[in-house]
Design a protein around this motif. Structure first.
Motif, short mmCIF file in Angstrom:
data_model
loop_
_atom_site.label_atom_id
_atom_site.label_comp_id
_atom_site.label_asym_id
_atom_site.label_seq_id
_atom_site.Cartn_x
_atom_site.Cartn_y
_atom_site.Cartn_z
N LYS A 43 -0.91 31.97 -4.78
CA LYS A 43 0.36 31.27 -4.88
C LYS A 43 1.52 32.26 -4.85
CE LYS A 43 2.43 27.63 -7.65
NZ LYS A 43 2.27 26.80 -8.85
N ALA A 44 1.38 33.36 -5.57
CA ALA A 44 2.42 34.40 -5.57
C ALA A 44 2.58 35.00 -4.18
CB ALA A 44 2.08 35.48 -6.59
N ALA A 45 1.48 35.20 -3.48
CA ALA A 45 1.54 35.75 -2.12
C ALA A 45 2.26 34.80 -1.19
CB ALA A 45 0.13 36.03 -1.61
N TYR A 46 1.92 33.53 -1.26
CA TYR A 46 2.59 32.54 -0.41
C TYR A 46 4.08 32.44 -0.73
CZ TYR A 46 -1.87 30.96 1.48
OH TYR A 46 -3.08 30.89 2.11
N ARG A 47 4.43 32.51 -2.02
CA ARG A 47 5.84 32.48 -2.40
C ARG A 47 6.58 33.68 -1.80
NH1 ARG A 47 4.19 31.12 -7.67
NH2 ARG A 47 4.59 33.26 -8.28
N LEU A 48 5.96 34.86 -1.86
CA LEU A 48 6.59 36.05 -1.28
C LEU A 48 6.79 35.87 0.22
CD1 LEU A 48 7.58 39.01 -1.54
CD2 LEU A 48 5.25 39.68 -0.96
N GLY A 96 14.93 43.08 -1.29
CA GLY A 96 15.96 42.48 -2.10
C GLY A 96 15.69 42.48 -3.59
N ASN A 97 14.50 42.89 -4.00
CA ASN A 97 14.13 42.88 -5.41
C ASN A 97 12.89 43.76 -5.58
OD1 ASN A 97 12.51 41.86 -7.78
ND2 ASN A 97 14.37 40.64 -8.05
N HIS A 98 12.87 44.62 -6.59
CA HIS A 98 11.75 45.53 -6.76
C HIS A 98 10.44 44.79 -7.02
CE1 HIS A 98 12.75 44.86 -11.00
NE2 HIS A 98 11.52 45.24 -11.26
N GLU A 155 14.02 37.10 2.78
CA GLU A 155 14.16 38.57 2.86
C GLU A 155 12.92 39.24 3.42
OE1 GLU A 155 16.32 36.96 -0.75
OE2 GLU A 155 14.27 36.81 -0.02
N VAL A 156 11.79 38.55 3.39
CA VAL A 156 10.52 39.13 3.81
C VAL A 156 10.32 38.81 5.29
CG1 VAL A 156 8.04 39.25 3.38
CG2 VAL A 156 9.61 38.91 1.48
N THR A 157 10.80 39.71 6.12
CA THR A 157 10.71 39.56 7.58
C THR A 157 9.86 40.69 8.14
OG1 THR A 157 12.63 40.96 7.97
CG2 THR A 157 13.04 38.59 7.65
N LEU A 158 9.45 40.52 9.38
CA LEU A 158 8.70 41.58 10.06
C LEU A 158 9.50 42.87 10.06
CD1 LEU A 158 6.25 42.52 11.69
CD2 LEU A 158 7.42 41.69 13.74
#
Length: 72
Positions: A52-57, A18-20, A62-65
């Protein structure tokens, strides 16, 4: 032997999250995880800000298997 960054780019460089910027973060995370597979996520990311950035992602809807494995 292929380096972790090149491998991660090949794995996730074209996923649509959903976003580059999310795609770039996925590649960065994949490379860090491949470089230090025995470490936990905070250790793999190298800093509190990176973790923190990893957990936010990972919390993004949009971040699904399916999204991260779709091109395979």
């Amino acid at each position: 032997m292929e380096d972790a960054g090149s491998w991660a780019e090949r794995q996730w460089g074209e996923v649509d999250l959903g976003n580059h910027r999310r795609t770039r973060r996925a590649v960065t995370m994949g490379a860090a995880m491949a470089a230090q597979p025995a470490a936990g996520l905070p250790g793999q990311m190298g800093s509190w800000a990176g973790a923190k950035a990893a957990y936010r992602l990972l919390e993004r809807p949009e971040v699904t298997l399916e999204a991260v494995t779709g091109q395979h």
